[in-house]
Write an enzyme that holds these catalytic residues in place. Structure first.
Site, PDB file in Angstrom:
ATOM      1  CG  HIS A 125      -1.779  -1.234   1.339  1.00 30.16           C
ATOM      2  ND1 HIS A 125      -2.671  -1.646   0.380  1.00 30.16           N
ATOM      3  CD2 HIS A 125      -1.813  -2.173   2.313  1.00 30.16           C
ATOM      4  CE1 HIS A 125      -3.222  -2.784   0.764  1.00 30.16           C
ATOM      5  NE2 HIS A 125      -2.705  -3.135   1.927  1.00 30.16           N
TER       6      HIS A 125
ATOM      7  NE  ARG B  98       1.184  13.889   3.658  1.00 35.23           N
ATOM      8  CZ  ARG B  98       1.142  13.016   2.666  1.00 35.23           C
ATOM      9  NH1 ARG B  98       1.607  13.338   1.468  1.00 35.23           N
ATOM     10  NH2 ARG B  98       0.628  11.818   2.811  1.00 35.23           N
TER      11      ARG B  98
END
Ligand code: ADP
Length: 516
Positions: free
Chosen positions: A239, A296
């Protein structure tokens, strides 16, 4: 009201992203202050900044993560703003709030937007309220295995257990049958508690064979929100992204507009300002589902910069200084193709085990369309304290095929001696016919991993291969003189594999060449 551009920014990070921010500041005429741990005293980001302040010992919990100390340093040196980069404190709402309360500007979204998107379950609720499609699943943590079982039954197996506070693929478990559920829930909870101090776990339908496609958004303080198209990040291990590109072969202009509008709606719903990313799963039928929003700048932002022709980090700073975005959405159409490979200090042949040591020699690729965003140099010590990502190698070319060819060329030019890195692994991916076809999903790499990481030949085998290659070349030359039908007319001295010349011969020749 627009304020003037900052005069000094504190960069609350290390490695390649600290350097990336410092470069953006230098071009904007803004002074920079680096912070560093004892382990990073000789790091490039320390040297490149206008000032640098030691903030603690090597462990990040005693240095890069001590928010109060970083804020104190920022005030002491007269910085007006703090850029958090990615990782570390970048997505901690309390830090964004503390920066603001100290009278400084946090170069990122408001603390409230970080909070709204910080928990996966809260983000799902917000997205659903904004009409954004999410993966079928529940929006609150499950109480126990019995409740999880009942919920799973409504969606059907397989399901995916996810930590509400999750990140970095931690606290996730695929559950294929009802009897696996209780055990998986226990271990997901344990992992979540250890990683995030919060063991809330919820459940989603596990989507088979999707792509990971994400949309970059940029918002200012004047209510303008634009999206900058997609990044394809399906090449993942555990992942975690390893290779990213922009655009995606699976996204048409029509789908881009729809996914983009959805991401903009999610950003508006969260009161978002600055650069952010909405992550989606895109299934084989063109259905897309919101996963989460990363509040971010992301590791993979350069591929968007290259195809859209703008500097995202500079825009983060300009937006934080109050500047209005001057763009209209229709100005953003991807131009060409960009690919990024994450160069990590890991040994692909040994299960991606972290590799440590001193970088004895470093030769960086260059030439047309090649960008290196790195945080290392010859002499750098690579330890275990920080993330293994050393640098990003990014290329830009007119088409995907040319970008792959360019990445191969650049990876061949790159030499890092002293530690093991992911370089050779990336080369194998670039050579892989399935990767080249573009028909890949988030499961592709895991399925292909054993063949992509099979040990390479040792020195003795390479020597033999080089001798064999010389023999083949000699035979070819002789065949050419006698006018044989299989003569190659392209004259390429070190061409790649052909049906009668396996790729290891070409590889052996290159290796022989590199070593001689
Ligand atoms: P994290 O924040 O831990 O990175 P994400 O929710 O962003 O977790 O998911 C990480 C990756 O896991 C995705 O890019 C995708 O590959 C996979 N994934 C997440 N949710 C699903 C799902 N419902 N079905 C299939 N794969 C998923």
């Amino acid at each position: 009201m627009s304020r003037a551009m900052f005069t000094k920014i504190l960069v609350a990070n290390r490695g390649e992203i600290a350097l990336r921010v410092i470069r953006a500041c230098q071009e904007l005429g803004v002074k920079t202050v680096a912070v560093y741990s004892e382990a990073d005293a000789a790091a490039p980001h320390v040297r490149e900044a206008d000032e640098a302040v030691l903030v603690g010992p090597a462990p990040s919990s005693q240095s890069y993560l001590v928010g109060a100390r970083l804020i104190e340093v920022a005030k002491r040196v007269g910085a007006e703003a703090v850029h958090p980069g990615y990782g570390f404190l970048s997505e901690r709402a309390w830090f964004a709030r503390a920066v603001r309360e100290a009278g400084l500007v946090f170069i990122g979204p408001p603390a409230e937007a970080i909070e709204a998107m910080g928990s996966k379950t809260a983000a799902r609720q917000l997205a659903m309220a904004a009409g954004v499609p999410v993966v079928p699943g529940n929006t609150e943590g499950v109480k126990d295995a019995a409740e999880a079982l009942a919920i799973a039954a409504t969606y059907g197996f397989p399901v995916l257990l996810k930590a509400a506070a999750g990140g970095g693929g931690k606290g996730m478990r695929i559950v294929r049958t009802p009897d696996e559920l209780a055990g998986a829930l226990d271990s997901a909870r344990r992992e979540a508690r250890n990683a995030f101090g919060d063991d809330a776990v919820y459940l989603e339908k596990y989507i088979e064979g999707p792509r990971h496609v994400e949309i970059q958004v940029l918002a200012d303080t004047h209510g303008n929100v634009v999206h900058l198209g997609e990044r394809e990040c399906s090449v993942q291990r555990r992942h975690q992204k390893m290779i990213e590109e922009a655009p995606s072969v699976a996204v048409t202009p029509e789908l881009r507009a729809r996914m983009g509008a959805t991401a903009v709606a999610a950003a508006r719903a969260a009161g978002y300002v600055n650069a952010g990313t909405c992550e989606f799963l895109l299934d084989r039928d063109g259905q897309f589902y919101f996963l989460e929003m990363n509040t971010r700048i992301q590791v993979e932002h350069p591929v968007t910069e290259l195809v859209m022709g703008l500097d995202l980090v500079q825009w983060q700073i300009r937006v934080a200084a109050g500047e209005a975005l001057p763009f209209a959405q229709q100005e953003f159409t991807p131009r060409g193709w960009a690919i990024e490979c994450r160069i990590t200090s890991e040994d692909p042949e040994n299960g991606f085990l972290p590799s440590t040591g001193r970088i004895e020699y470093l030769h960086l690729p260059s030439g047309p369309g090649v960008r290196w965003d790195g945080g290392i140099e010859a002499g750098s010590e690579v330890g275990l304290h920080y993330d293994p990502m050393l640098a990003k190698l990014i290329v830009h070319a007119p088409t995907r095929a040319l970008a792959i060819a360019r990445m191969r060329r650049a990876l061949h030019e790159l030499t890092i001696d002293g530690i093991e890195t992911s370089r050779g692994f990336h080369l194998r991916v670039m050579d892989d016919p399935e990767f080249q076809s573009g028909d890949i999903s988030i499961q592709w790499l895991e399925q292909r991993l054993s063949s992509l990481t099979a040990p390479r030949a040792d020195a003795a085998t390479l020597k033999l291969a080089a001798i064999a290659a010389a023999l083949v070349a000699h035979e070819e030359r002789t065949a050419g003189r006698t006018g044989s039908a299989d003569r190659r007319g392209d004259g390429a001295p070190f061409a790649g594999a052909t049906p009668d010349r396996p790729s290891w011969v070409a590889e052996a020749r290159r290796e022989g060449l590199r070593r001689s």
